[in-house]
Structures are given as structure tokens and as C-alpha cells.
Design a protein around this motif. Structure first.
Motif, PDB file in Angstrom:
ATOM      1  N   LEU A 239      -2.584  -2.483  -3.440  1.00 39.25           N
ATOM      2  CA  LEU A 239      -3.993  -1.508  -3.058  1.00 39.25           C
ATOM      3  C   LEU A 239      -3.613  -0.094  -2.766  1.00 39.25           C
ATOM      4  O   LEU A 239      -2.526   0.608  -2.089  1.00 39.25           O
ATOM      5  N   GLN A 240      -4.481   0.692  -3.483  1.00 38.92           N
ATOM      6  CA  GLN A 240      -4.437   2.171  -3.445  1.00 38.92           C
ATOM      7  C   GLN A 240      -4.763   2.523  -2.141  1.00 38.92           C
ATOM      8  O   GLN A 240      -6.282   2.067  -2.101  1.00 38.92           O
ATOM      9  N   ALA A 241      -4.612   3.245  -1.519  1.00 44.49           N
ATOM     10  CA  ALA A 241      -5.500   3.939  -0.189  1.00 44.49           C
ATOM     11  C   ALA A 241      -6.585   4.560  -0.392  1.00 44.49           C
ATOM     12  O   ALA A 241      -7.329   4.798   0.212  1.00 44.49           O
TER      13      ALA A 241
ATOM     14  N   PHE B 238       8.526  -2.263  -6.590  1.00 44.32           N
ATOM     15  CA  PHE B 238      10.189  -3.018  -6.558  1.00 44.32           C
ATOM     16  C   PHE B 238      10.767  -2.798  -5.269  1.00 44.32           C
ATOM     17  O   PHE B 238      11.430  -3.528  -4.734  1.00 44.32           O
ATOM     18  N   HIS B 239      10.876  -1.487  -5.041  1.00 45.25           N
ATOM     19  CA  HIS B 239      11.703  -0.968  -3.757  1.00 45.25           C
ATOM     20  C   HIS B 239      10.893  -1.525  -2.644  1.00 45.25           C
ATOM     21  O   HIS B 239      11.807  -1.960  -1.765  1.00 45.25           O
ATOM     22  N   ALA B 240       9.807  -1.222  -2.246  1.00 43.14           N
ATOM     23  CA  ALA B 240       9.124  -1.827  -1.126  1.00 43.14           C
ATOM     24  C   ALA B 240       9.448  -3.583  -0.970  1.00 43.14           C
ATOM     25  O   ALA B 240       9.839  -3.941  -0.150  1.00 43.14           O
ATOM     26  N   MET B 241       9.065  -4.287  -2.104  1.00 47.31           N
ATOM     27  CA  MET B 241       9.298  -5.683  -1.997  1.00 47.31           C
ATOM     28  C   MET B 241      10.666  -6.048  -1.935  1.00 47.31           C
ATOM     29  O   MET B 241      11.024  -6.895  -0.902  1.00 47.31           O
ATOM     30  N   ALA B 242      11.572  -5.443  -2.358  1.00 47.12           N
ATOM     31  CA  ALA B 242      13.307  -5.749  -2.131  1.00 47.12           C
ATOM     32  C   ALA B 242      13.424  -5.432  -0.659  1.00 47.12           C
ATOM     33  O   ALA B 242      14.070  -6.184   0.030  1.00 47.12           O
ATOM     34  N   GLU B 243      12.845  -4.420  -0.257  1.00 49.17           N
ATOM     35  CA  GLU B 243      13.024  -4.172   1.338  1.00 49.17           C
ATOM     36  C   GLU B 243      12.802  -5.271   2.147  1.00 49.17           C
ATOM     37  O   GLU B 243      13.282  -5.554   3.277  1.00 49.17           O
TER      38      GLU B 243
ATOM     39  N   ILE C 283       0.955  -1.127  -0.132  1.00 45.79           N
ATOM     40  CA  ILE C 283       0.101   0.082  -0.090  1.00 45.79           C
ATOM     41  C   ILE C 283       0.889   1.220   0.081  1.00 45.79           C
ATOM     42  O   ILE C 283       1.451   1.441   0.953  1.00 45.79           O
ATOM     43  N   PRO C 284       1.054   1.857  -1.310  1.00 44.15           N
ATOM     44  CA  PRO C 284       2.059   2.994  -1.161  1.00 44.15           C
ATOM     45  C   PRO C 284       1.119   4.193  -0.655  1.00 44.15           C
ATOM     46  O   PRO C 284       0.119   4.609  -1.543  1.00 44.15           O
ATOM     47  N   VAL C 285       1.669   5.123   0.044  1.00 45.73           N
ATOM     48  CA  VAL C 285       1.110   6.313   0.523  1.00 45.73           C
ATOM     49  C   VAL C 285       2.234   7.432   0.596  1.00 45.73           C
ATOM     50  O   VAL C 285       3.199   7.000   1.410  1.00 45.73           O
ATOM     51  N   ARG C 286       2.122   8.287  -0.015  1.00 47.14           N
ATOM     52  CA  ARG C 286       3.157   9.509   0.030  1.00 47.14           C
ATOM     53  C   ARG C 286       2.551  10.721   0.948  1.00 47.14           C
ATOM     54  O   ARG C 286       1.259  11.239   0.611  1.00 47.14           O
TER      55      ARG C 286
ATOM     56  N   ALA D 173       7.314   9.874  -9.658  1.00 45.46           N
ATOM     57  CA  ALA D 173       7.701   8.604  -9.221  1.00 45.46           C
ATOM     58  C   ALA D 173       6.552   7.623  -9.746  1.00 45.46           C
ATOM     59  O   ALA D 173       5.777   7.678  -9.498  1.00 45.46           O
ATOM     60  N   GLY D 174       7.148   6.474 -10.384  1.00 40.26           N
ATOM     61  CA  GLY D 174       6.430   5.349 -10.966  1.00 40.26           C
ATOM     62  C   GLY D 174       6.066   4.506  -9.952  1.00 40.26           C
ATOM     63  O   GLY D 174       6.871   4.088  -9.204  1.00 40.26           O
ATOM     64  N   SER D 175       4.959   4.001 -10.310  1.00 35.29           N
ATOM     65  CA  SER D 175       4.366   2.825  -9.293  1.00 35.29           C
ATOM     66  C   SER D 175       5.286   1.586  -9.004  1.00 35.29           C
ATOM     67  O   SER D 175       5.197   1.039  -8.073  1.00 35.29           O
TER      68      SER D 175
END
Length: 140
Positions: free
Chosen positions: A107-109, A87-92, A8-11, A80-82
Motif C-alpha cells: 500500500l502506497q502512503a 522483500f527486505h521488510a518481509m524477510a525482517e 507500507i513503504p515510506v521514506r 531503490a526498487g520497490s
């Protein structure tokens, strides 16, 4: 069955509606609805919230996210691209847990009205078909 991850990306830098991802909606922060729906779907080994904001990550922790990823500035801009964020979140998370994931669900908030059954049906459709991607849409 492969391991699944929900991201779930939230900026914090929304220009149109400031802090929209943590604004109250039906009694809780907007992002908390997606965390709860992911939990209720029963589909995921990890429920990850990726954000550039420590405040948002704390809200996600309180909502029940299992992994919190602090996103670097270059992945927190409105350009920034989704896929890069995913991929950054998964790698972390893979680095942190030592596990690998074959299925990623975004999932979009800002879609708090989905049901957990919608999530589990989409995951099932992806895993039982030859499709590489399942995308849900709804007429406005």
C-alpha cells in the motif's frame, strides 16, 4: 488460508514534497491513512511500515502498525526498487515473528483515498484467480 502481510513503504527523503508521507491529510499523517485502511480491511496478519526514518516509524506505531522495519540506507534512496524494499521488510518480519507469508500487499502512503473494501477485493481477486499480481489504478 495463507498468512498475508501488508507493507507500507515510506521514506523520509522525498525531493518533490519534503516529508510528504507524514504531512497532515484530513487530520492525520498521510501514512496513518494506509495503516487504518489495512486494519479496517481485516485481511492481514501483519501491517508493516518500512522506513529509513525513526520518526516515521514512531508515527506508524502510533497509527497501529503491527511491525516496524528500519530500512537500510541502500534501500532508502530514490533509485531503490520497490521489490527490494518489500522483500527486505518481509524477510525482517519473518525473522522477527518466525512466520512465513504467502501474500504480500503493498500500500502506497500517497494513495489515501482507497477504501478498505478495495483492499479486501484485491486480495480476494488475487487468491481466487491464477494471477500472480493484482494492481489497482485509477484515472487521474
Amino acid at each position: 488460508m495463507s498468512e498475508r502481510i501488508c507493507i507500507i513503504p515510506v521514506r523520509a527523503g522525498s525531493k518533490g514534497v519534503p516529508h510528504k508521507n507524514i504531512r497532515p491529510f484530513c487530520g492525520k499523517p498521510l501514512l496513518a491513512h494506509s495503516v487504518a485502511q489495512a486494519q479496517a480491511s481485516g485481511c492481514f496478519a501483519e501491517i508493516v511500515v518500512s522506513s529509513d526514518s525513526l520518526e516515521y516509524l514512531e508515527i506508524a506505531r502510533q497509527a497501529g502498525a503491527t511491525q516496524l522495519v528500519h530500512r537500510p540506507d541502500e534501500l532508502a534512496s530514490d533509485t531503490a526498487g520497490s521489490m527490494d524494499v518489500l522483500f527486505h521488510a518481509m524477510a525482517e518480519v519473518e525473522r522477527e515473528t518466525g512466520r512465513s507469508f504467502e501474500t504480500i500487499t503493498l500500500l502506497q502512503a500517497t494513495s489515501p483515498l482507497r477504501l478498505p473494501d478495495h483492499i479486501s477485493a484485491a486480495v480476494e481477486q488475487l487468491e481466487t484467480s491464477t494471477d500472480d499480481v493484482v494492481l489497482s489504478v485509477s484515472e487521474a
